[in-house]
Design a protein around this motif. Sequence first.
Motif, mmCIF file in Angstrom:
data_model
loop_
_atom_site.group_PDB
_atom_site.id
_atom_site.type_symbol
_atom_site.label_atom_id
_atom_site.label_comp_id
_atom_site.label_asym_id
_atom_site.label_seq_id
_atom_site.Cartn_x
_atom_site.Cartn_y
_atom_site.Cartn_z
ATOM 1 N N ASN A 1 0.485 -1.367 -0.210
ATOM 2 C CA ASN A 1 -0.097 -0.218 0.015
ATOM 3 C C ASN A 1 1.106 1.802 -0.058
ATOM 4 O O ASN A 1 0.331 2.574 0.352
ATOM 5 C CB ASN A 1 -0.607 0.224 1.459
ATOM 6 C CG ASN A 1 -2.223 -0.610 1.169
ATOM 7 O OD1 ASN A 1 -2.339 -1.184 -0.302
ATOM 8 N ND2 ASN A 1 -2.935 -1.140 2.211
ATOM 9 N N TYR B 1 -5.923 7.828 -7.744
ATOM 10 C CA TYR B 1 -7.030 8.377 -6.384
ATOM 11 C C TYR B 1 -8.024 9.554 -7.685
ATOM 12 O O TYR B 1 -9.207 9.665 -8.078
ATOM 13 C CB TYR B 1 -6.782 8.508 -5.527
ATOM 14 C CG TYR B 1 -7.760 8.936 -4.991
ATOM 15 C CD1 TYR B 1 -8.510 7.418 -4.309
ATOM 16 C CD2 TYR B 1 -8.617 9.544 -4.044
ATOM 17 C CE1 TYR B 1 -10.163 7.325 -3.771
ATOM 18 C CE2 TYR B 1 -9.388 10.022 -3.701
ATOM 19 C CZ TYR B 1 -10.425 9.085 -3.370
ATOM 20 O OH TYR B 1 -11.506 8.787 -2.442
ATOM 21 N N LYS C 1 -13.347 4.652 -7.757
ATOM 22 C CA LYS C 1 -12.935 4.986 -6.328
ATOM 23 C C LYS C 1 -12.731 4.480 -5.176
ATOM 24 O O LYS C 1 -11.923 4.330 -3.849
ATOM 25 C CB LYS C 1 -12.558 7.012 -5.798
ATOM 26 C CG LYS C 1 -11.946 8.117 -6.545
ATOM 27 C CD LYS C 1 -12.355 9.325 -5.740
ATOM 28 C CE LYS C 1 -11.929 10.658 -6.584
ATOM 29 N NZ LYS C 1 -11.882 11.467 -7.333
ATOM 30 N N SER C 2 -13.972 3.547 -4.733
ATOM 31 C CA SER C 2 -14.288 3.153 -3.992
ATOM 32 C C SER C 2 -14.048 1.819 -3.856
ATOM 33 O O SER C 2 -13.429 1.108 -3.083
ATOM 34 C CB SER C 2 -16.493 3.242 -3.497
ATOM 35 O OG SER C 2 -16.664 4.169 -3.707
ATOM 36 N N LEU C 3 -13.417 1.457 -5.777
ATOM 37 C CA LEU C 3 -13.151 0.031 -5.758
ATOM 38 C C LEU C 3 -11.703 0.234 -4.915
ATOM 39 O O LEU C 3 -10.929 -1.056 -4.159
ATOM 40 C CB LEU C 3 -13.397 0.028 -6.697
ATOM 41 C CG LEU C 3 -12.891 -1.576 -7.447
ATOM 42 C CD1 LEU C 3 -12.801 -2.577 -6.570
ATOM 43 C CD2 LEU C 3 -12.440 -1.373 -9.276
ATOM 44 N N GLN D 1 -10.446 2.413 -2.121
ATOM 45 C CA GLN D 1 -10.453 2.197 -1.659
ATOM 46 C C GLN D 1 -10.349 0.721 -0.659
ATOM 47 O O GLN D 1 -10.202 0.590 -0.066
ATOM 48 C CB GLN D 1 -11.938 2.685 -0.623
ATOM 49 C CG GLN D 1 -10.840 4.487 -1.402
ATOM 50 C CD GLN D 1 -10.739 5.717 -0.472
ATOM 51 O OE1 GLN D 1 -8.816 4.472 0.384
ATOM 52 N NE2 GLN D 1 -10.196 6.947 -0.255
ATOM 53 N N GLU D 2 -11.527 -0.028 -1.505
ATOM 54 C CA GLU D 2 -11.298 -1.593 -1.044
ATOM 55 C C GLU D 2 -10.302 -2.255 -0.993
ATOM 56 O O GLU D 2 -9.868 -3.196 -0.493
ATOM 57 C CB GLU D 2 -13.161 -2.183 -1.703
ATOM 58 C CG GLU D 2 -14.099 -1.777 -0.817
ATOM 59 C CD GLU D 2 -15.485 -2.136 -1.920
ATOM 60 O OE1 GLU D 2 -15.447 -2.983 -2.643
ATOM 61 O OE2 GLU D 2 -16.127 -1.507 -2.282
ATOM 62 N N LEU D 3 -10.363 -1.683 -2.499
ATOM 63 C CA LEU D 3 -9.085 -2.844 -2.751
ATOM 64 C C LEU D 3 -7.568 -2.806 -1.622
ATOM 65 O O LEU D 3 -6.590 -3.283 -0.637
ATOM 66 C CB LEU D 3 -8.148 -2.481 -3.242
ATOM 67 C CG LEU D 3 -8.850 -3.158 -5.123
ATOM 68 C CD1 LEU D 3 -8.510 -2.602 -6.074
ATOM 69 C CD2 LEU D 3 -8.896 -4.619 -4.984
ATOM 70 N N ALA E 1 -7.883 -1.442 1.531
ATOM 71 C CA ALA E 1 -8.119 -2.588 3.234
ATOM 72 C C ALA E 1 -8.242 -3.970 2.710
ATOM 73 O O ALA E 1 -7.438 -4.444 3.944
ATOM 74 C CB ALA E 1 -9.216 -2.177 3.408
ATOM 75 N N LEU E 2 -7.603 -4.045 1.904
ATOM 76 C CA LEU E 2 -7.216 -5.952 1.719
ATOM 77 C C LEU E 2 -5.877 -6.716 2.209
ATOM 78 O O LEU E 2 -4.836 -5.236 2.160
ATOM 79 C CB LEU E 2 -7.352 -6.014 0.293
ATOM 80 C CG LEU E 2 -8.479 -6.615 -0.123
ATOM 81 C CD1 LEU E 2 -9.139 -6.929 -2.044
ATOM 82 C CD2 LEU E 2 -9.916 -6.986 0.743
ATOM 83 N N LYS F 1 -4.392 -9.070 -4.628
ATOM 84 C CA LYS F 1 -4.768 -7.380 -4.700
ATOM 85 C C LYS F 1 -4.410 -6.867 -6.029
ATOM 86 O O LYS F 1 -4.630 -6.159 -6.924
ATOM 87 C CB LYS F 1 -4.970 -6.466 -4.110
ATOM 88 C CG LYS F 1 -4.343 -6.186 -3.460
ATOM 89 C CD LYS F 1 -4.242 -4.926 -1.832
ATOM 90 C CE LYS F 1 -3.209 -5.015 -1.176
ATOM 91 N NZ LYS F 1 -3.106 -3.688 -0.518
#
Lengths: 323, 323
Positions: free
Chosen positions: A234, A244, A252-254, A256-258, A260-261, A266
């Motif tokens: 990250n 971003y 953007k949401s995707l 952010q989700e990635l 967090a993994l 990823k």
Amino acid sequence: MPSFELLLAEFENQFKDRLFPSTPANLYNAIAYVLDNRGKRIRPVLCLMGNVLTGPLQLDAFQAANAIELYHNFALVHDDVIDRTPLRRGKPAVHIRYNTPTAILTGDTILLYAYEYLNRIQGRYKHKVMQTFNEAARAVCEGQQMDLDMETLPLQSIAYQDYLQMITLKTAVLVAASLQIGAIIGGAFTDDQEHLYAFGKYLGTAFQVQDDYLDAFGDFRKTGKQPGDDIITNKKTFLLVKAYELCNNAQKSLLQELLALPIADKIPAVLQLYKDCKVGDWALKEKDRLQHLALQHLESMSVPAVNKRPLLELATLLLNRQY
Amino acid sequence: MPSFELLLAEFENQFKDRLFPSTPANLYNAIAYVLDNRGKRIRPVLCLMGNVLTGPLQLDAFQAANAIELYHNFALVHDDVIDRTPLRRGKPAVHIRYNTPTAILTGDTILLYAYEYLNRIQGRYKHKVMQTFNEAARAVCEGQQMDLDMETLPLQSIAYQDYLQMITLKTAVLVAASLQIGAIIGGAFTDDQEHLYAFGKYLGTAFQVQDDYLDAFGDFRKTGKQPGDDIITNKKTFLLVKAYELCNNAQKSLLQELLALPIADKIPAVLQLYKDCKVGDWALKEKDRLQHLALQHLESMSVPAVNKRPLLELATLLLNRQY
């Protein structure tokens, strides 16, 4: 004009004779451990290259080059403690091989020896050399603090301009100052010193953009490694910060989700997102823009074109590498 | 001749105007936090005292004094990280109030600003000032490493002479160099500079012996604290190292056993052992010996006796304090 390789050989030849005593052994063994694990020596050789732009290589340029190389090593030792980096140039970092207290003292002492070398240079330009050195040295610490601050910030709070400024302080300013210090000792005109500084600054940032690009889009056959190290950790890179900005809301949401993994899985998804938002194309253009600015400043210097050739060649080599 | 108090006021008056920028805020706020929590300013004022031995106070002596005070604060910040000391001058240490990465960078940046001040002094004596400063600065780091090394050594492996050398490097050399740097700027003869350096070195070690003595044998009504802080933490002090040398075999075993106890209850037993082996008497004699050496060197300086009086008074004050 001497090439990078020739000046590198001259640098190594005198840098191997060191000032350091042998005791306390735990301190000076750790210092030797750091300095024996040598890097590419780009900064000290740039100092020598800045020096020969206007005439023959001077003894004082070596003193300054030694100070710059020591400073760079000091910064790496402390950065590794700060970032808890276990490896440096393929070997255990000092705080792993020895311990954190000794690593802190090792960095401190290496920095103090940098000033020992600076104190050997002539009085005529010593004030300006030290001023340039000090400003760049502080910039590196400021950039490192900005980097720490950004680590904990969410992506949406990091503007590209702030990120660029952080990278400039953390990595490019020392490259720029190395060139300028060589030129100060060489007696270059102030205008030329400033052009050379700007050349170094843009070269340094362009190099970093290229580095981040290769981590994501490098060719395995050339880089020798699978892409995506920065993605796994990250790490906030030029690509991630700009991606971003370029993303639409869904992307953007995707992203952010990635982030967090916690898993390496990823990488393909992040790379796909990078492709979708065309951040790779942006990076190549940004690198070209910075490279162009660098070369404009080199061109503006009032020294014979033949003298600039090794710097031009080095810039081309560094910025067109595929690995 | 101006007194310590007068020079302290002059020092504070100009030291409050600082060079530091405001961003990155996390870095420069931490630096302000360190510098606002001020200490006794002994070292910078000694630099000014060394300067006025031969004539009126010079602007460059302030630049050097500022550099010395900054250096001292850098060393404290990093020492607190290294030794995991939670409090400094009654307030949370920087690595506690902020965090360890910022504390490391805070120390680094304060050190770099010390050289910013040194770079402002005149060329005529700049080389010698920087040389004296650099040597003392490295000595402090070397002393700190020796201290770390001794922490893990058993008592029987620590010779008094090695301990004395460690303390000299870690604390006394900077006191000595502060005086000498003032004198270099003042244009003192080389012989006089060396006598002044030796005066500072012995003063510094005598002060430390006194400090360790007071921790064990200080009068509660005067020190305001119960004796034995060093005993609780098993700190290797002049008293502990020398006591072990003075003890017979039975006492040595007892002392080792007491050190292994994790509790504050051991204070009376250790104090009794200190009394039995007469290490308190030794400490007073050792302090006198070092003080005598210091004053001999002060006396040997070829400057009017009236000029030396503030240093004589300061030494007497520092070495006869009961708290």
